[in-house]
Design a protein around this motif. Structure first.
Motif, short mmCIF file in Angstrom:
data_model
loop_
_atom_site.label_atom_id
_atom_site.label_comp_id
_atom_site.label_asym_id
_atom_site.label_seq_id
_atom_site.Cartn_x
_atom_site.Cartn_y
_atom_site.Cartn_z
N TYR A 96 53.58 39.01 29.84
CA TYR A 96 52.60 40.33 30.53
C TYR A 96 51.38 40.48 31.41
CZ TYR A 96 54.32 40.39 25.39
OH TYR A 96 54.80 40.34 23.38
N GLY A 97 51.79 39.67 32.64
CA GLY A 97 50.84 39.56 33.48
C GLY A 97 49.76 38.40 33.55
N ARG A 98 50.32 37.52 32.47
CA ARG A 98 48.89 36.60 32.63
C ARG A 98 49.15 35.48 33.38
NH1 ARG A 98 48.96 36.81 25.65
NH2 ARG A 98 50.57 36.55 26.44
N VAL A 99 48.11 34.55 33.89
CA VAL A 99 48.11 33.50 34.54
C VAL A 99 48.25 33.02 34.22
CG1 VAL A 99 47.65 32.22 36.69
CG2 VAL A 99 47.65 34.62 36.98
N ILE A 110 44.09 32.10 32.54
CA ILE A 110 43.09 31.31 33.34
C ILE A 110 42.72 32.63 34.56
CG2 ILE A 110 43.55 28.84 33.76
CD1 ILE A 110 45.18 29.73 36.54
N ALA A 111 43.31 33.56 34.77
CA ALA A 111 43.60 34.94 34.91
C ALA A 111 44.42 36.05 34.69
CB ALA A 111 43.57 34.44 36.34
N ARG A 112 44.61 37.53 34.29
CA ARG A 112 45.14 38.21 34.06
C ARG A 112 45.50 39.12 35.48
NH1 ARG A 112 44.81 40.84 28.86
NH2 ARG A 112 44.53 38.70 28.05
N LEU A 113 46.72 39.79 35.78
CA LEU A 113 47.25 40.64 36.80
C LEU A 113 46.41 42.08 35.71
CD1 LEU A 113 50.71 39.95 37.76
CD2 LEU A 113 48.37 39.90 39.24
N GLY A 145 46.84 26.29 50.00
CA GLY A 145 46.58 25.61 48.65
C GLY A 145 46.24 26.67 46.90
N ARG A 146 46.46 27.98 47.85
CA ARG A 146 46.15 29.32 46.38
C ARG A 146 47.35 29.40 46.03
NH1 ARG A 146 41.15 32.28 48.98
NH2 ARG A 146 39.35 30.65 49.17
N ILE A 147 48.42 29.91 45.06
CA ILE A 147 48.71 30.45 44.54
C ILE A 147 49.07 31.91 44.79
CG2 ILE A 147 49.66 30.80 41.94
CD1 ILE A 147 48.07 28.83 40.95
N ASN A 148 49.91 32.36 44.80
CA ASN A 148 50.15 33.39 45.93
C ASN A 148 51.49 34.07 44.94
OD1 ASN A 148 49.43 34.32 48.82
ND2 ASN A 148 48.94 32.71 47.83
N ILE A 149 51.19 35.19 44.09
CA ILE A 149 52.33 35.74 42.94
C ILE A 149 52.36 37.47 43.93
CG2 ILE A 149 52.41 36.89 41.46
CD1 ILE A 149 50.06 35.05 40.21
N ASN A 150 54.15 37.47 43.95
CA ASN A 150 54.28 38.75 44.83
C ASN A 150 55.01 39.39 43.60
OD1 ASN A 150 55.94 40.25 46.33
ND2 ASN A 150 57.82 39.16 46.86
N VAL A 151 54.58 40.46 44.04
CA VAL A 151 54.25 41.78 42.28
C VAL A 151 54.42 43.07 42.67
CG1 VAL A 151 52.63 42.51 40.75
CG2 VAL A 151 52.42 41.14 41.12
N SER A 174 39.13 27.88 43.40
CA SER A 174 38.88 26.68 44.21
C SER A 174 37.24 26.53 43.16
CB SER A 174 37.99 27.25 45.37
OG SER A 174 38.16 28.75 45.57
N ASP A 175 36.99 27.41 42.36
CA ASP A 175 35.40 27.61 41.88
C ASP A 175 36.17 27.69 40.12
OD1 ASP A 175 33.67 27.77 40.71
OD2 ASP A 175 32.12 29.01 42.00
N PRO A 176 36.08 26.41 39.34
CA PRO A 176 36.06 26.84 38.21
C PRO A 176 36.07 27.78 37.13
CG PRO A 176 36.94 24.79 38.64
CD PRO A 176 36.25 25.42 40.39
N SER A 177 34.86 27.95 37.89
CA SER A 177 33.54 28.25 36.48
C SER A 177 34.15 29.65 37.20
CB SER A 177 32.54 28.47 36.81
OG SER A 177 31.92 28.55 38.16
N ASN A 178 34.88 30.60 38.50
CA ASN A 178 34.49 31.33 38.86
C ASN A 178 35.86 32.02 39.37
OD1 ASN A 178 34.29 34.56 40.02
ND2 ASN A 178 33.23 33.43 41.45
N ILE A 179 37.45 32.69 38.43
CA ILE A 179 38.50 32.20 38.70
C ILE A 179 38.73 33.33 39.28
CG2 ILE A 179 40.76 31.82 38.28
CD1 ILE A 179 40.34 29.84 36.73
N SER A 180 39.70 33.77 40.72
CA SER A 180 39.92 35.52 40.93
C SER A 180 41.21 35.97 41.18
CB SER A 180 38.84 36.01 42.15
OG SER A 180 39.34 34.99 43.12
N LEU A 181 41.57 36.73 41.18
CA LEU A 181 42.93 37.22 41.54
C LEU A 181 43.11 38.51 41.47
CD1 LEU A 181 46.19 36.29 40.47
CD2 LEU A 181 46.03 37.74 38.87
N HIS A 182 43.16 39.14 43.28
CA HIS A 182 42.77 39.48 43.91
C HIS A 182 44.19 40.18 44.88
CE1 HIS A 182 41.71 36.72 46.90
NE2 HIS A 182 42.28 37.23 47.73
N HIS A 183 44.35 41.15 45.22
CA HIS A 183 44.93 41.98 45.48
C HIS A 183 44.91 41.61 47.21
CE1 HIS A 183 48.30 44.62 47.98
NE2 HIS A 183 49.19 44.18 46.82
N LYS A 184 46.38 40.93 48.06
CA LYS A 184 45.61 40.76 49.37
C LYS A 184 46.51 42.10 50.35
CE LYS A 184 46.89 36.85 51.44
NZ LYS A 184 47.38 35.04 51.10
#
Length: 184
Positions: A96-99, A110-113, A145-151, A174-184
């Motif tokens: 479902y696109g949930r990390v 922790i995040a979602r596409l 050190g960051r998780i990269n996902i090929n979509v 890196s900041d557990p209170s502000n987790i972000s998922l963005h397109h590179k």
């Protein structure tokens, strides 16, 4: 499957999975999708193959002793598309696109596409032998050190998922209170 992480080989053999660490027996309803190693165990993405109940995804944890996993976790999705180990912790992307991250007792989101916010059927998730899923079983890696996902957001001929471009998506936790998922 061929896996570059510490396991020399993984091959389905009937209802078993043979690894460089030994043989792990599975019930006939499971199919292994991927396998990854952390410092002291193997993580194995599974899905059921029972057409009467539909596909259901699990992640098995095995410490390489015995012939059965120590625990099989229901992930609440048809399958875990891919996995990466970060800081010795298993992270997955479900169908479902949930990390999700393993928290010691199960997998928590922790995040979602963006596809997770839309009602779109992504291709290939129910075909357990299909290698054309929208996130390949080797589609997650650590980069600096960051998780990269090929979509791949392609749904069908000429149809793409709105607001979710294909390419590499990066998880910054890196900041557990502000987790972000963005397109590179």
């Amino acid at each position: 499957f061929i896996d570059d992480d510490e396991v020399n080989y993984v091959t389905p053999s009937g209802n078993d999975v043979q690894t460089g660490a030994g043989t792990l027996d599975f019930l006939s309803v499971y199919r292994a999708i991927w396998i990854r190693s952390s410092s002291d165990r193997l993580w194995i993405g599974l899905m059921t193959t029972d057409d009467s109940t539909g596909s259901k995804g699990y992640v098995a944890m095995w410490d390489t002793t015995g012939t059965a996993p120590q625990k099989i976790y229901d992930i609440g999705a048809p399958c875990a598309l891919s996995c990466v180990i970060k800081d010795d912790i298993c992270h997955i992307v479900d169908a479902y696109g949930r990390v999700k991250r393993f928290n010691g007792t199960g997998f928590v989101e922790i995040a979602r596409l963006p596809v997770a916010n839309q009602n779109i059927e992504m291709p290939g998730i129910y075909d357990d032998l299909n290698n054309s899923r929208w996130i390949h079983h080797r589609g997650m890696e650590l980069v600096d050190g960051r998780i990269n996902i090929n979509v791949n957001n392609y749904v069908s001929s000429g149809v793409y998922v709105k607001d979710m471009p294909s390419g590499v998506w990066e998880l910054d936790d890196s900041d557990p209170s502000n987790i972000s998922l963005h397109h590179k």
